[in-house]
Scaffold this motif. Structure first.
Motif, PDB file in Angstrom:
ATOM      1  N   LYS A   1       6.190   0.255   3.651  1.00 50.84           N
ATOM      2  CA  LYS A   1       5.116  -0.195   2.753  1.00 50.84           C
ATOM      3  C   LYS A   1       5.643  -0.164   1.323  1.00 50.84           C
ATOM      4  O   LYS A   1       6.606   0.535   1.005  1.00 50.84           O
ATOM      5  CB  LYS A   1       3.886   0.713   2.881  1.00 50.84           C
TER       6      LYS A   1
ATOM      7  N   ARG B   1       4.517  -0.647  -3.124  1.00 49.14           N
ATOM      8  CA  ARG B   1       3.613  -0.939  -4.248  1.00 49.14           C
ATOM      9  C   ARG B   1       4.513  -1.366  -5.412  1.00 49.14           C
ATOM     10  O   ARG B   1       5.519  -0.724  -5.677  1.00 49.14           O
ATOM     11  CB  ARG B   1       2.788   0.285  -4.641  1.00 49.14           C
TER      12      ARG B   1
ATOM     13  N   GLY C   1       0.804  -1.217   0.000  1.00 53.32           N
ATOM     14  CA  GLY C   1       0.000   0.000   0.000  1.00 53.32           C
ATOM     15  C   GLY C   1       0.832   1.259   0.000  1.00 53.32           C
ATOM     16  O   GLY C   1       2.059   1.215   0.004  1.00 53.32           O
TER      17      GLY C   1
END
Lengths: 389, 126
Positions: free
Chosen positions: B55, B57, B19
């Motif tokens: 995090k 992506r 995320g």
């Protein structure tokens, strides 16, 4: 877990009738087709039957125009190297397209190293060559035009009738890698005048390791290997009789039921396409909407990389393929999609669903139970995905 | 995909720390679509220079997703100094190996980390 095979442009399941036809040739009928005795004659009889089954599929005027090979790649090599060698005194220019199978592209690269000049015709957004460009590319020293009949990645069908007319008009031999085309689409070589056609057994529910080259009567072709007198000296080596019998049977099934079978296959393929279009946003069809093999569906899922989709489907028991970077061992995006001018960001997310005569409607329903969630999960992970608009 | 280790497939199927992060201390985005991978790493660093959260992506193949996922696990709780020492080989080892054509994915992970740390450092000195 369910196992669903949607990778039939890679290879197909051997048809039960083909297996049945082949079995005796692994057992009691073991003669060498070149032997004069009873055992040899028995094998020879079946070899020739297979030859006429292949000839009939493409309506060759004589089964003598069919030479068995160890598959499509060998047929391509034989045709191209045979012509290049036979006509080297006439010229050294070869014309092909940028979207050919590696069997053809890498043979062309070999030619370039040998001092031949190769023209790689570009393609439009659907993967089709420009016929005017082809006509303009032909020179006095052009000795071969080699253009595939249908593309393995997108299924796009080339205008082989028009290409053959242009080639004939200029007196240049025309070879076509029709490995993905024959058996799925009708081909009549007495109407479409192609000089050399490569075929493969395992793409049409036949066995692996066997194929054929159609050599139009009168075509000059140099030997590409040396040995015994098998196949009239054109392809030395003891014939793979079980495989050849299987290829023959597969061609017979294609001749008799091909149109009916692939009409049904096309319905299934279109059903999957319609459901993907209506249930998943931001997808695109790679390939021509109509001029396309009835079993091939290449879909680009924007903002994703194909292998991650392939792996996710594999975990659900669904086998598909991608021509994109990571699966093929090279890191370049598909040369076919790049040639079609598709941006790397989109071509990377392309998945090929290729159907066979054994797929069912239930299988399509199962795929669509899984696919939307897979795409949503991967897009949520993608840093380039703009979100659902 | 038998060429992938079980660890790779496990991280691909259940990636950790996926995320976007709001107000990250550092962000590193590397790769390009021609190569087939784009990785974006976010780190949150506390006052003791410890990476308290990470995090990612990723646009890419199974190996790229697994490399980013395991990287976030490897750096969480580590100091910036320790994290800097994590090499692509360490990522490959943690994944139980990667096929040779996929090793560039681990390199990308290392580059994303370096870039995120550099981003953090430049913000800190600014």
């Amino acid at each position: 877990m369910k196992k669903i095979y949607l990778d039939s442009n890679a290879t197909t399941q051997v048809h039960p009738e083909v297996i049945e036809a082949m079995v005796p040739f692994f057992g009691e009928i073991y003669g060498n087709a070149s032997s004069v005795h009873l055992f040899g004659r028995e094998a020879k009889k079946h070899l020739e039957k297979a030859r006429s089954q292949v000839a009939k599929m493409i309506n060759a005027s004589s089964s003598e125009e069919i030479v068995f090979t160890a598959g499509g790649t060998e047929a391509d090599n034989y045709a191209m190297r045979g012509i290049a060698e036979a006509l080297k005194d006439k010229g050294n220019h070869i014309i092909t397209s940028s979207v050919e199978h590696p069997a053809v592209l890498n043979t062309c690269k070999y030619f370039e190293k040998q001092g031949y000049e190769v023209t790689y015709l570009g393609v439009d957004e659907y993967g089709i060559i420009d016929l005017d460009e082809l006509a303009k590319s032909i020179k006095d020293k052009t000795i071969l035009i080699t253009i595939m009949a249908a593309n393995n990645e997108t299924g796009t069908i080339m205008p082989i009738d028009e290409i053959s007319a242009i080639a004939q008009g200029k007196g240049v031999p025309f070879h076509s890698d029709a490995v993905q085309y024959v058996g799925k689409m009708p081909l009549d070589v007495q109407k479409t005048k192609i000089d050399l056609i490569s075929m493969s057994g395992h793409k049409i529910n036949g066995p692996k390791g066997v194929g054929a080259l159609y050599i139009k009567k009168g075509t000059k072709l140099a030997k590409f290997r040396y040995g015994g007198h098998q196949e009239k000296g054109r392809r030395p080596g003891t014939e793979n009789v079980p495989g050849i019998v299987g290829l023959g049977k597969a061609c017979e099934i294609a001749t008799e039921k091909g149109q009916e079978n692939y009409a049904r296959v096309q319905c299934l393929r279109d059903k999957l396409h319609e459901r993907i279009q209506s249930e998943i946003k931001m997808t695109r069809l790679n390939g021509h909407p109509e001029k396309r093999l009835p079993n091939t569906l290449n879909i680009g899922f924007d903002y994703l990389e194909g292998e991650s989709i392939l792996l996710s489907l594999d975990l659900e028991g669904v086998a598909v393929s991608t021509g994109s970077a990571c699966t093929s061992g090279s890191l370049e995006p598909s040369h076919v999609l790049m040639s079609m001018g598709i941006d790397a960001l989109y071509s990377q997310g392309s998945v090929r669903f290729s159907f066979s005569i054994f797929n069912t409607e239930e299988e399509i329903d199962y795929v669509m139970e899984k696919l939307p969630a897979i795409i949503a999960r991967l897009r949520a992970m993608s840093p380039v995905y703009p979100g659902d608009e | 995909m038998s060429e992938y280790s079980e660890i790779v497939m496990e991280h691909f199927s259940n990636p950790r720390n996926v995320g976007e992060m709001k107000d990250p201390s550092g962000r590193g985005k590397v790769g390009n679509p021609v190569c087939g991978d784009i990785m974006e790493l976010f780190i949150k660093v506390d006052e003791n220079e410890i990476i308290e959260d990470a995090k990612f992506r990723t646009f890419g193949c199974g190996a790229a997703i697994a490399s980013s996922s395991i990287l976030t696990e490897m750096i969480k709780g580590k100091s910036i100094e320790e994290a800097r020492k994590i090499s692509n080989e360490a990522v490959v080892d943690a994944l139980g190996g990667l096929p040779s054509v996929k090793r560039h994915c681990s390199v990308l992970a290392e580059e994303a980390l370096t870039k995120a740390i550099d981003d953090y450092m430049s913000k800190k000195t600014a």
